[in-house]
Motif scaffolding. Structure first.
Motif, PDB file in Angstrom:
ATOM      1  N   ALA A 163      85.519 100.375  77.394  1.00  0.00           N
ATOM      2  CA  ALA A 163      85.822  99.180  78.188  1.00  0.00           C
ATOM      3  C   ALA A 163      85.005  97.987  77.703  1.00  0.00           C
ATOM      4  O   ALA A 163      85.539  96.871  77.547  1.00  0.00           O
ATOM      5  CB  ALA A 163      85.528  99.462  79.664  1.00  0.00           C
ATOM      6  N   ALA A 164      83.714  98.200  77.431  1.00  0.00           N
ATOM      7  CA  ALA A 164      82.867  97.094  76.975  1.00  0.00           C
ATOM      8  C   ALA A 164      83.319  96.581  75.615  1.00  0.00           C
ATOM      9  O   ALA A 164      83.384  95.369  75.375  1.00  0.00           O
ATOM     10  CB  ALA A 164      81.411  97.561  76.919  1.00  0.00           C
ATOM     11  N   ALA A 165      83.642  97.507  74.699  1.00  0.00           N
ATOM     12  CA  ALA A 165      84.084  97.099  73.365  1.00  0.00           C
ATOM     13  C   ALA A 165      85.401  96.338  73.438  1.00  0.00           C
ATOM     14  O   ALA A 165      85.615  95.360  72.705  1.00  0.00           O
ATOM     15  CB  ALA A 165      84.222  98.337  72.473  1.00  0.00           C
ATOM     16  N   SER A 166      86.296  96.757  74.335  1.00  0.00           N
ATOM     17  CA  SER A 166      87.597  96.088  74.462  1.00  0.00           C
ATOM     18  C   SER A 166      87.430  94.672  75.001  1.00  0.00           C
ATOM     19  O   SER A 166      88.064  93.727  74.510  1.00  0.00           O
ATOM     20  CB  SER A 166      88.507  96.900  75.385  1.00  0.00           C
ATOM     21  OG  SER A 166      88.713  98.193  74.866  1.00  0.00           O
ATOM     22  N   VAL A 167      86.571  94.525  76.002  1.00  0.00           N
ATOM     23  CA  VAL A 167      86.328  93.182  76.562  1.00  0.00           C
ATOM     24  C   VAL A 167      85.724  92.263  75.505  1.00  0.00           C
ATOM     25  O   VAL A 167      86.114  91.096  75.353  1.00  0.00           O
ATOM     26  CB  VAL A 167      85.405  93.280  77.795  1.00  0.00           C
ATOM     27  CG1 VAL A 167      84.938  91.888  78.228  1.00  0.00           C
ATOM     28  CG2 VAL A 167      86.129  93.979  78.933  1.00  0.00           C
ATOM     29  N   PHE A 168      84.751  92.800  74.734  1.00  0.00           N
ATOM     30  CA  PHE A 168      84.125  91.995  73.679  1.00  0.00           C
ATOM     31  C   PHE A 168      85.149  91.563  72.643  1.00  0.00           C
ATOM     32  O   PHE A 168      85.191  90.390  72.235  1.00  0.00           O
ATOM     33  CB  PHE A 168      83.012  92.802  73.019  1.00  0.00           C
ATOM     34  CG  PHE A 168      82.376  92.117  71.853  1.00  0.00           C
ATOM     35  CD1 PHE A 168      81.422  91.114  72.040  1.00  0.00           C
ATOM     36  CD2 PHE A 168      82.748  92.455  70.548  1.00  0.00           C
ATOM     37  CE1 PHE A 168      80.845  90.476  70.942  1.00  0.00           C
ATOM     38  CE2 PHE A 168      82.173  91.816  69.458  1.00  0.00           C
ATOM     39  CZ  PHE A 168      81.216  90.825  69.656  1.00  0.00           C
ATOM     40  N   ALA A 169      86.012  92.497  72.211  1.00  0.00           N
ATOM     41  CA  ALA A 169      87.010  92.173  71.192  1.00  0.00           C
ATOM     42  C   ALA A 169      88.025  91.163  71.701  1.00  0.00           C
ATOM     43  O   ALA A 169      88.415  90.235  70.983  1.00  0.00           O
ATOM     44  CB  ALA A 169      87.715  93.458  70.745  1.00  0.00           C
ATOM     45  N   LEU A 170      88.452  91.330  72.945  1.00  0.00           N
ATOM     46  CA  LEU A 170      89.437  90.403  73.500  1.00  0.00           C
ATOM     47  C   LEU A 170      88.851  89.010  73.655  1.00  0.00           C
ATOM     48  O   LEU A 170      89.529  87.990  73.403  1.00  0.00           O
ATOM     49  CB  LEU A 170      89.944  90.926  74.843  1.00  0.00           C
ATOM     50  CG  LEU A 170      90.832  92.179  74.771  1.00  0.00           C
ATOM     51  CD1 LEU A 170      91.091  92.747  76.158  1.00  0.00           C
ATOM     52  CD2 LEU A 170      92.162  91.843  74.072  1.00  0.00           C
TER      53      LEU A 170
END
Length: 228
Positions: free
Chosen positions: A213-220
């Motif tokens: 979840a954290a990696a996805s938010v950062f990438a988005l």
């Protein structure tokens, strides 16, 4: 990407929840078995109780039974214990009520498998031990071969069929130590241990869900900043 990430987080969280449920189940199982081990022995279940026996409710109960051993039907089942490789000595006990139950009298090492090396109590005996559910079919990749006398599991139905025992309990009893002090077979070697790693697995799944979840938010967010 957002949808794929969300799906991955949901799946990982579901796996974590499943492991938490397994943790509760395993904790309850351990508590129930420990209570059975600490309880005084009860009479071994007779024919009227056999249909209701289950591993969940009855395995590792301390039970006691009285009868006479039928040493002519004795068999050896391969075993590996803290004392090394060898055999469990399986002997049917004939009760005064007319039914029989297989007793795992204990362990003998490979080089002491001959009947002359082990005690054979005469007359009526009382056996106290742990109720164990039958182990059908054999071990992994090793099928029981009754005709050749090769037993890799304690399959009481097959043992009884091999020796023509018509009314035998669908369980066997692991005898406690002390049948004959200092003599073979060695009883009381049952290992009652349950692997419980569900908490670590649950934490791993939840940590992976959090990381995804954290990696996805950062990438988005970075993709949003890169847009013109």
């Amino acid at each position: 990407m957002a949808l794929a990430s969300a799906l991955g987080v949901v799946v990982l969280c579901a796996l974590g929840v499943w492991q938490v449920q397994r943790l509760h189940w395993k904790t309850d199982l351990i508590a129930r078995v420990e209570a059975r081990l600490a309880a005084p022995p009860a009479p071994a279940p007779g024919p009227g109780d056999w249909l209701g026996l289950t591993a969940k409710d009855d395995e590792y109960r301390r039970v006691a039974v009285t009868g006479r051993y039928d040493f002519a039907a004795e068999e050896l089942a391969q075993a590996v214990t803290a004392q090394g490789p060898g055999f469990w000595v399986m002997t049917p006990l004939e009760t005064s009520q007319g039914w029989a139950v297989w007793i795992n009298r204990g362990f003998v090492p490979m080089d002491r498998r001959e009947a002359a090396n082990r005690a054979r109590p005469d007359g009526t005996v009382e056996v106290t031990g742990l109720l164990r559910m039958t182990q059908p079919d054999g071990a992994f990749l090793r099928k029981n071969d009754p005709q050749a006398g090769r037993w890799y599991s304690r399959d009481v139905a097959a043992l009884s069929a091999q020796h023509g025992i018509a009314q035998a309990a669908p369980y066997f009893i692991d005898a406690e130590a002390g049948e004959v002090a200092g003599a073979l077979p060695v009883g009381g070697l049952t290992v009652v241990s349950f692997r419980n790693t569900h908490l670590s697995y649950a934490l791993t799944w939840f940590a992976m869900a959090t990381g995804l979840a954290a990696a996805s938010v950062f990438a988005l967010r970075r993709d949003g900043r890169d847009e013109p």
